[in-house]
Structures are given as structure tokens and as C-alpha cells.
Design a protein around this motif. Structure first.
Motif, mmCIF file in Angstrom:
data_model
loop_
_atom_site.group_PDB
_atom_site.id
_atom_site.type_symbol
_atom_site.label_atom_id
_atom_site.label_comp_id
_atom_site.label_asym_id
_atom_site.label_seq_id
_atom_site.Cartn_x
_atom_site.Cartn_y
_atom_site.Cartn_z
ATOM 1 N N LEU A 198 0.837 -1.204 0.000
ATOM 2 C CA LEU A 198 0.000 0.000 0.000
ATOM 3 C C LEU A 198 0.872 1.255 0.000
ATOM 4 O O LEU A 198 0.543 2.249 -0.649
ATOM 5 C CB LEU A 198 -0.933 0.000 1.209
ATOM 6 C CG LEU A 198 -2.121 -0.961 1.128
ATOM 7 C CD1 LEU A 198 -2.831 -1.043 2.475
ATOM 8 C CD2 LEU A 198 -3.105 -0.517 0.051
ATOM 9 N N LEU A 199 1.993 1.197 0.716
ATOM 10 C CA LEU A 199 2.913 2.334 0.722
ATOM 11 C C LEU A 199 3.503 2.553 -0.668
ATOM 12 O O LEU A 199 3.619 3.697 -1.139
ATOM 13 C CB LEU A 199 4.027 2.095 1.744
ATOM 14 C CG LEU A 199 5.057 3.225 1.894
ATOM 15 C CD1 LEU A 199 4.383 4.513 2.333
ATOM 16 C CD2 LEU A 199 6.140 2.823 2.895
ATOM 17 N N LEU A 200 3.869 1.455 -1.342
ATOM 18 C CA LEU A 200 4.405 1.556 -2.707
ATOM 19 C C LEU A 200 3.355 2.111 -3.669
ATOM 20 O O LEU A 200 3.684 2.890 -4.575
ATOM 21 C CB LEU A 200 4.893 0.184 -3.184
ATOM 22 C CG LEU A 200 6.156 -0.349 -2.510
ATOM 23 C CD1 LEU A 200 6.451 -1.767 -2.975
ATOM 24 C CD2 LEU A 200 7.351 0.555 -2.814
ATOM 25 N N LEU A 201 2.090 1.704 -3.479
ATOM 26 C CA LEU A 201 1.018 2.244 -4.316
ATOM 27 C C LEU A 201 0.870 3.747 -4.108
ATOM 28 O O LEU A 201 0.652 4.504 -5.065
ATOM 29 C CB LEU A 201 -0.304 1.541 -3.985
ATOM 30 C CG LEU A 201 -0.445 0.089 -4.463
ATOM 31 C CD1 LEU A 201 -1.700 -0.545 -3.878
ATOM 32 C CD2 LEU A 201 -0.491 0.036 -5.988
ATOM 33 N N ALA A 202 1.008 4.176 -2.847
ATOM 34 C CA ALA A 202 0.923 5.608 -2.554
ATOM 35 C C ALA A 202 2.081 6.360 -3.207
ATOM 36 O O ALA A 202 1.887 7.428 -3.805
ATOM 37 C CB ALA A 202 0.931 5.825 -1.037
ATOM 38 N N ILE A 203 3.284 5.793 -3.110
ATOM 39 C CA ILE A 203 4.459 6.418 -3.726
ATOM 40 C C ILE A 203 4.306 6.476 -5.247
ATOM 41 O O ILE A 203 4.657 7.471 -5.885
ATOM 42 C CB ILE A 203 5.741 5.643 -3.340
ATOM 43 C CG1 ILE A 203 6.000 5.783 -1.835
ATOM 44 C CG2 ILE A 203 6.938 6.137 -4.141
ATOM 45 C CD1 ILE A 203 7.132 4.922 -1.325
#
Length: 216
Positions: A198-203
Motif C-alpha cells: 500500500l505504501l508503494l502504491l501511494a508512492i
């Protein structure tokens, strides 16, 4: 193209989209790992209901406006990225569960209410920028402009119900017997992995906006 043919195309395209890994899958896996089947099922219902948001603005043409207006689309991206980061933070901080006297794992976190679980699924899907693009494309390219509004609405309701059913099935399978025992004891690692995803998707959302701004 007849309405039946149109519906079949929509059903196939929608299934391929909903079955592919993304924020919805990540949050269902996270909810299943941390809180169990009931919470995951309520989150699934929230995801299905979130589909209706995309359907609603696509029917009235707002979706096309959002996709074509760079400022509105950028705002949506940053809101989604912020929310994904919030969920990712909690996932990355997942701790090893406590093992009780019966050898069962017990989560150290309080189980969220049904309302909170539902709203989590609703927001994750409603703020999914890729879902925005998907529904704008679907309603502008696949569905004929001559298709009556009530038929378009029925397509949207189908997709909402199908989405909720798919993730409910996934919630059930993830908590079934041996799988459930494995998730209970080792699932905190999956929770952390889903938090990272989810963090990678946000980035990815933020970087895509920066790269587009650079090109412009």
C-alpha cells in the motif's frame, strides 16, 4: 451491440479488473490477517458499495471531468496516497500475536466495529484512482451512449454486487481452517507486506503525478 452482449463484455472486463492485485485485495488480506473473517466481510461490503460512487459520477459525467481536469485528478491522487499511507503505517507496525493457553493466536489490536470496517473498504475503493480511470473508460468506451440510464445503472449495481461477492469469497477462503491457523500465527508478516504494498502504491501515485508535471 445488444444489451446482453454489452453486459457480457462488462462482466468479463470487470472480473479481470477486480481479480487483479491492488488496494482492494491488499486491504482484504490485511483485515483477514489482523481481525478475522467478520471484519474482512464488512470491509468487502464497503468495497462493493464504493463501486457505486464510481458508477454515480460516471453516469452524470463527473468522472470524465475529473479525469480531464488535471487539478482535480491530482487532488484525488494525493488524497488517495495519504489514505494508503495511513493504512500502510498500521500494517508495517503489525506485531506478532499473543498465543493463548489453547495455542490460538490473539491479535494485540482491538477489533474495529462493523461501521469502521465497512468505511475502510468504502474509502479504499472510492479513493482508488485506477478505479476512477477504469469506470470512466468503461462508461465512455464500452457502454454505448445510447444505452438507457436505467440499463447503465443495472450494470453498475451488478459490478457492486459482484465486487462485494468476490471479496467476501476471498475473506472466507483466507480464514478457512488450516489457512486460518497459518494466518493467525504468521499472518503479521503478510500484514507488514501488505502495508509495504500500500505504501508503494501511494508512492507510485505521487511519483506518477511528479513525472507528468515534469513532462508538462
Amino acid at each position: 451491440m445488444s444489451y446482453l452482449d454489452e453486459f457480457l463484455v462488462i462482466a468479463v472486463v470487470h472480473f479481470l479488473a477486480v481479480a487483479s492485485p491492488g488496494p482492494d485485495f491488499a486491504i482484504i488480506l490485511k483485515q483477514s490477517v489482523r481481525y478475522g473473517r467478520k471484519t474482512a466481510l464488512m470491509t468487502s461490503l464497503g468495497i462493493g458499495t464504493g463501486i457505486l460512487v464510481h458508477v454515480a459520477y460516471s453516469l452524470v459525467g463527473i468522472g470524465l471531468l475529473i479525469a480531464s481536469d488535471e487539478r482535480l485528478f491530482t487532488l484525488l491522487k494525493y488524497i488517495a496516497a495519504s489514505y494508503f499511507c495511513y493504512i500502510a503505517w498500521h500494517g508495517l507496525r503489525a506485531k506478532k500475536p499473543t498465543i493463548n493457553e489453547q495455542g490460538m493466536a490473539r491479535s494485540n489490536d482491538p477489533v474495529p466495529s462493523n461501521k469502521r470496517a465497512f468505511s475502510t473498504g468504502f474509502l479504499v475503493n472510492g479513493l482508488n484512482v485506477k478505479a476512477t480511470l477504469f469506470f470512466v473508460s468503461l462508461f465512455s468506451m464500452v457502454i454505448s451512449p445510447d444505452t438507457p440510464t436505467e440499463i447503465k445503472l443495472s450494470y453498475g449495481i451488478y459490478m457492486a454486487v459482484a465486487t462485494a461477492a468476490w471479496f467476501s469469497l476471498l475473506s472466507y477462503l483466507l480464514n478457512h481452517q488450516k489457512m486460518g491457523m497459518l494466518i493467525q500465527t504468521k499472518g503479521y508478516w503478510l500484514d507488514r507486506i501488505m502495508g509495504a504494498i500500500l505504501l508503494l502504491l501511494a508512492i507510485e501515485l505521487v511519483l506518477s503525478d511528479i513525472s507528468q508535471a515534469g513532462i508538462a
